[in-house]
Design an enzyme around this catalytic site. Structure first.
Site, PDB file in Angstrom:
ATOM      1  N   GLY A 210      24.199  20.444  18.367  1.00 27.14           N
ATOM      2  CA  GLY A 210      24.713  20.141  17.033  1.00 27.14           C
ATOM      3  C   GLY A 210      26.223  19.992  17.061  1.00 27.14           C
ATOM      4  O   GLY A 210      26.801  19.816  18.137  1.00 27.14           O
ATOM      5  N   ASN A 211      26.845  20.024  15.914  1.00 34.27           N
ATOM      6  CA  ASN A 211      28.309  19.995  15.876  1.00 34.27           C
ATOM      7  C   ASN A 211      28.791  20.756  14.644  1.00 34.27           C
ATOM      8  O   ASN A 211      27.982  21.286  13.893  1.00 34.27           O
ATOM      9  CB  ASN A 211      28.831  18.554  15.912  1.00 34.27           C
ATOM     10  CG  ASN A 211      28.335  17.753  14.734  1.00 34.27           C
ATOM     11  OD1 ASN A 211      28.655  18.045  13.589  1.00 34.27           O
ATOM     12  ND2 ASN A 211      27.511  16.744  15.014  1.00 34.27           N
ATOM     13  N   TYR A 212      30.115  20.798  14.462  1.00 35.92           N
ATOM     14  CA  TYR A 212      30.697  21.680  13.446  1.00 35.92           C
ATOM     15  C   TYR A 212      30.735  21.106  12.035  1.00 35.92           C
ATOM     16  O   TYR A 212      31.303  21.723  11.144  1.00 35.92           O
ATOM     17  CB  TYR A 212      32.131  22.040  13.846  1.00 35.92           C
ATOM     18  CG  TYR A 212      32.228  22.878  15.085  1.00 35.92           C
ATOM     19  CD1 TYR A 212      31.655  24.142  15.130  1.00 35.92           C
ATOM     20  CD2 TYR A 212      32.906  22.411  16.204  1.00 35.92           C
ATOM     21  CE1 TYR A 212      31.750  24.921  16.270  1.00 35.92           C
ATOM     22  CE2 TYR A 212      33.005  23.187  17.351  1.00 35.92           C
ATOM     23  CZ  TYR A 212      32.426  24.439  17.374  1.00 35.92           C
ATOM     24  OH  TYR A 212      32.521  25.206  18.493  1.00 35.92           O
ATOM     25  N   ALA A 278      28.413  13.390  10.982  1.00 31.99           N
ATOM     26  CA  ALA A 278      28.770  13.500  12.394  1.00 31.99           C
ATOM     27  C   ALA A 278      27.447  13.475  13.171  1.00 31.99           C
ATOM     28  O   ALA A 278      26.771  14.498  13.319  1.00 31.99           O
ATOM     29  CB  ALA A 278      29.529  14.789  12.643  1.00 31.99           C
TER      30      ALA A 278
END
Ligand code: PMT
Length: 401
Positions: A210-212, A278
């Site tokens: 995943g990402n932030y 994102a």
């Protein structure tokens, strides 16, 4: 505009009932005509005398007025209403509404109401977290009711806020927006597609890539576009944010492939599409069906495959009159990377934000952007709150439509 609107205010037996007095006062101040319907246990928390003094109408609790025998028709009240607001809504009332248990005047009125219904849950955290309450709230959502919960920021504050009734001022704002005459607004009658948040790519049943991204930027865009009159489809990756706006439809997805499918469906009827999510560029070639165990020999090597490029796919589908915008999140060579993305994805403009700028990018409440047009024009903006940045982007988009 709440002026002249007929609002049925349903009050149930929770400690937050004291907030209903403020809500009632604000509704009356905004020019609404309010009919209070209270449950028997609601009367344990707040007296009908206070409520009828503020609303200027007798408060309805029972099917009959005991001393006169006057019959209160739940059907008539339901038909009279332009909107019904149930605040606070306890777990018990939510359960009855979800399952059609019409054992009091309030739930009976709800079942006969033809008007939109707004529900502000209020209960303790554990009750709110119970699967049965959650399922009942989802049922109400699926019946087309609007659930009004305190907007949450970070996950921690979301958990603290869960169960608390939304503040009366915000409930009034939600209603006000609902009754806004969108015909006067610049995006009225236009569909806008926004993507927000991260995507999660499964590794095994317990892990993901995943990402932030928190979703803050994308949700702010969705809210602003809807405030400007648009019918918004918000395709959201997994985030802890909620949004309750009558003109925002949230489609929740997890992976890039799911996000692609939702976008491909909504894109053809969208005049403006802004890709703020994102999206993970890679997914696992093979997702394990069981948890990868630590003790099994060597550390595993994860083979990745490229995810579809959602913006580029929509760029190929784009028809004349449609505006497609992307974001570029960069760490270096900002300008040249952003321009390359405009071309590769057939965008009309790109919103560049750089992780080198303090207060910009993931999770912050602020952002600093530069809008770059396909034709080469460059528009830099100051560091601002994400709400203000969203307003800048939506205003810029309106000029292009
Ligand atoms: O959510 P927040 O915490 O508020 O943070 C906001 C944000 C930093 C996520 C947002 O402002 C932002 O920059 N979003 C885009 C992040 C990103 O993935 O940028 P990118 O440069 O990798 O992608 C370029 C564009 O292509 C983006 O519009 C992206 O949505 C899109 N894309 C990328 C990959 C892919 N497979 N499909 C895509 O559509």
């Amino acid at each position: 505009m709440l002026k002249g609107k007929h609002i049925v205010l349903g009050i149930t037996g929770g400690i937050a009932a004291y907030k209903s007095v403020t809500l009632l006062r604000l509704l009356v101040k905004a020019g609404a005509e309010v009919q209070v319907v209270i449950t028997p246990s609601g009367k344990e928390f707040i007296t009908p005398v206070t409520l009828s003094a503020l609303s200027g109408k007798p408060v309805i609790c029972d099917f009959f007025t005991a001393n006169t025998g006057e019959w209160h028709s739940h059907v008539d009240i339901g038909l009279w209403a332009d909107a019904m607001v149930i605040a606070p809504a306890t777990a018990s009332t939510i359960g009855k509404m979800a399952n059609g248990i019409a054992d009091n005047m309030l739930v009976t009125t709800y079942l006969s109401a033809k008007a939109p219904v707004f529900v502000a849950p209020a209960m303790d955290l554990d009750m709110m977290a119970h699967p049965s309450t959650k399922a009942n709230i989802e049922k109400l959502r699926s019946y087309g009711n609007h659930i009004i919960e305190p907007a949450s920021g970070e996950l921690a504050s979301h958990l603290v806020g869960k169960g608390r009734m939304e503040e009366p001022e915000n409930i009034v704002k939600v209603l006000d927006r609902f009754f806004d005459d969108p015909a006067d607004l610049p995006l009225s009658g236009k569909q806008v597609l926004i993507t927000a948040g991260p995507t999660y790519e499964k590794i095994d049943p317990v892990r993901f890539i995943g990402n932030y991204s928190s979703g803050k930027m994308g949700y702010a865009l969705a809210r602003k576009a809807a405030d400007m009159g648009a019918d918004v489809v918000l395709v959201s990756g997994p985030v802890s944010l909620t949004i309750d706006h009558p003109r925002v439809r949230v489609v929740r997805v997890e992976s890039a492939c799911e996000m692609l499918a939702a976008c491909v469906e909504a894109f053809p009827s969208s005049r403006l599409s802004i890709m703020c999510a994102a999206v993970a560029d890679y997914a696992l070639e093979h997702v394990e069906s069981a948890k990868i165990k630590r003790e099994h020999g060597e550390a595993p090597v994860l083979r990745l495959v490229k995810n579809p490029d959602i913006a580029a796919t929509l760029g190929q589908m784009k028809a004349p009159g449609q505006i497609l915008a992307g974001f570029a999140l960069e760490t270096d060579h900002e300008m040249s990377n952003a321009v390359e993305k405009i071309n590769k994805k057939n965008l009309d403009f790109i919103v560049l934000n750089s992780l080198r700028d303090e207060g910009a990018g993931f999770r912050t409440d602020t952002n600093k952007i530069t809008i770059i047009e396909a034709g080469g024009a460059v528009h830099p903006y100051e560091l601002k709150s994400k709400d203000e940045v969203a307003a800048d982007i939506i205003r810029f988009s309106i000029d292009k439509l």
